[in-house]
Write an enzyme that holds these catalytic residues in place. Structure first.
Site, mmCIF file in Angstrom:
data_model
loop_
_atom_site.group_PDB
_atom_site.id
_atom_site.type_symbol
_atom_site.label_atom_id
_atom_site.label_comp_id
_atom_site.label_asym_id
_atom_site.label_seq_id
_atom_site.Cartn_x
_atom_site.Cartn_y
_atom_site.Cartn_z
ATOM 1 N N ASP A 120 0.823 -1.197 0.000
ATOM 2 C CA ASP A 120 0.000 0.000 0.000
ATOM 3 C C ASP A 120 0.867 1.261 0.000
ATOM 4 O O ASP A 120 1.841 1.363 0.768
ATOM 5 C CB ASP A 120 -0.882 -0.031 1.260
ATOM 6 C CG ASP A 120 -2.045 0.925 1.206
ATOM 7 O OD1 ASP A 120 -1.846 2.088 0.851
ATOM 8 O OD2 ASP A 120 -3.172 0.497 1.543
ATOM 9 N N ASP A 142 -7.621 2.128 -9.796
ATOM 10 C CA ASP A 142 -8.869 1.388 -9.710
ATOM 11 C C ASP A 142 -10.021 2.387 -9.642
ATOM 12 O O ASP A 142 -10.070 3.224 -8.745
ATOM 13 C CB ASP A 142 -8.859 0.504 -8.463
ATOM 14 C CG ASP A 142 -9.984 -0.515 -8.443
ATOM 15 O OD1 ASP A 142 -11.091 -0.193 -8.929
ATOM 16 O OD2 ASP A 142 -9.765 -1.629 -7.947
ATOM 17 N N LYS A 146 -18.881 2.012 -8.507
ATOM 18 C CA LYS A 146 -20.125 2.148 -7.751
ATOM 19 C C LYS A 146 -20.045 3.328 -6.793
ATOM 20 O O LYS A 146 -19.034 3.519 -6.110
ATOM 21 C CB LYS A 146 -20.419 0.854 -6.991
ATOM 22 C CG LYS A 146 -20.700 -0.338 -7.900
ATOM 23 C CD LYS A 146 -20.992 -1.592 -7.091
ATOM 24 C CE LYS A 146 -21.264 -2.774 -8.015
ATOM 25 N NZ LYS A 146 -21.530 -4.025 -7.260
ATOM 26 N N ARG A 212 -0.719 -0.437 -20.635
ATOM 27 C CA ARG A 212 -1.630 -1.500 -21.080
ATOM 28 C C ARG A 212 -3.071 -1.186 -20.716
ATOM 29 O O ARG A 212 -4.004 -1.533 -21.439
ATOM 30 C CB ARG A 212 -1.195 -2.843 -20.484
ATOM 31 C CG ARG A 212 -1.187 -2.883 -18.972
ATOM 32 C CD ARG A 212 -0.294 -3.996 -18.421
ATOM 33 N NE ARG A 212 -0.731 -5.316 -18.827
ATOM 34 C CZ ARG A 212 -1.414 -6.145 -18.038
ATOM 35 N NH1 ARG A 212 -1.742 -5.758 -16.806
ATOM 36 N NH2 ARG A 212 -1.760 -7.332 -18.452
ATOM 37 N N TYR A 213 -3.276 -0.488 -19.581
ATOM 38 C CA TYR A 213 -4.623 -0.127 -19.178
ATOM 39 C C TYR A 213 -5.187 0.952 -20.096
ATOM 40 O O TYR A 213 -6.380 0.939 -20.431
ATOM 41 C CB TYR A 213 -4.625 0.346 -17.722
ATOM 42 C CG TYR A 213 -4.224 -0.746 -16.764
ATOM 43 C CD1 TYR A 213 -5.096 -1.786 -16.455
ATOM 44 C CD2 TYR A 213 -2.964 -0.760 -16.185
ATOM 45 C CE1 TYR A 213 -4.741 -2.800 -15.588
ATOM 46 C CE2 TYR A 213 -2.587 -1.784 -15.317
ATOM 47 C CZ TYR A 213 -3.467 -2.791 -15.027
ATOM 48 O OH TYR A 213 -3.107 -3.809 -14.181
#
Length: 233
Positions: A120, A142, A146, A212-213
């Site tokens: 982290d 990320d 939601k 790549r993302y």
């Protein structure tokens, strides 16, 4: 590989730590390379008193130190290390498959000005002194799409205030994402933590390497966006 727990029980962590089974070569990178590249004194196990760790001691000299939060597969981190050999680049990533991918890229590129924390980013920000980081990157984090999960995003005070503390006045913080709502939250929450917005564009930075993302986002029709902040002071 040294034994350690990158997820100390004192705080919540959301997200994956492991993905598909590692290839033998990737297991080799973790067992042979990570112990040398991992900075000491960062985890609670290494440093239970949370004594300060000066990031420049990681590289043994007074070079500028850059921090990449969540390096994914490591393309951008290795690219920046190769392009700026006079800088020390520290990357943090809890997803062990990404760590293994990065270690393979480090071997292939032969870069030596890197350090890898497989955990982290808050572990680093706990122990780095004030005004000790010269630049920071947050690339395709990320998205936690939601609404009830938006507080898990990196661009929240829980992460941004510690990041601002360790960054030098005038240091750049770069954010790249293909999620419009993530960019919206970034614009709203980063400035109150101690930053000025200085660039907000669909055009990438001159030294950007598409990850790549990002390539996945482009294939799926999403539009990348690039935002730059400067630490106040």
């Amino acid at each position: 590989m040294s034994e350690f727990d990158p997820n100390p029980p004192r705080r919540n962590f959301y997200g994956r730590r492991h993905g598909k089974t590692l290839r033998q070569s990737q297991k080799g990178y973790l067992s042979e390379d990570l112990g040398t590249l991992r900075p000491r004194g960062i985890t609670v196990q290494d440093n239970p008193e949370r004594a300060p760790v000066e990031p420049r001691t990681i590289f043994g000299d007074d070079r500028p130190v850059w921090l990449e939060v969540g390096f994914g597969g490591g393309e951008h981190m290795v690219h920046m290390a190769a392009r700026y050999p006079e800088v020390g680049v520290i990357g943090c990533e809890p997803f062990i498959n990404g760590v293994a991918m990065l270690l393979g890229k480090i071997r292939a590129a032969g870069v030596e000005n890197v350090s890898v924390h497989p955990g982290d980013a808050r572990d680093l920000m706990d122990v780095f002194p004030e005004n000790s980081v010269d630049k920071a990157f947050l690339n395709y984090p990320d998205p936690w799409p939601k609404a009830r999960h938006h507080r898990r995003r990196f661009v929240t005070p829980e992460h941004l205030i510690p990041l601002a503390r360790v960054m030098k006045p005038g240091a750049e913080f770069r954010v790249a994402s293909d999620i419009p709502d993530y960019i919206r939250q970034t614009r709203e929450e980063v400035p109150p933590a101690g930053f000025d917005l200085i660039h907000d564009s669909a055009e990438p930075w001159d030294d950007w390497l598409s990850t790549r993302y990002e390539q996945k986002a482009l294939r799926e029709g999403r539009v990348p966006h690039y935002v730059t902040f400067r630490r106040k002071g």
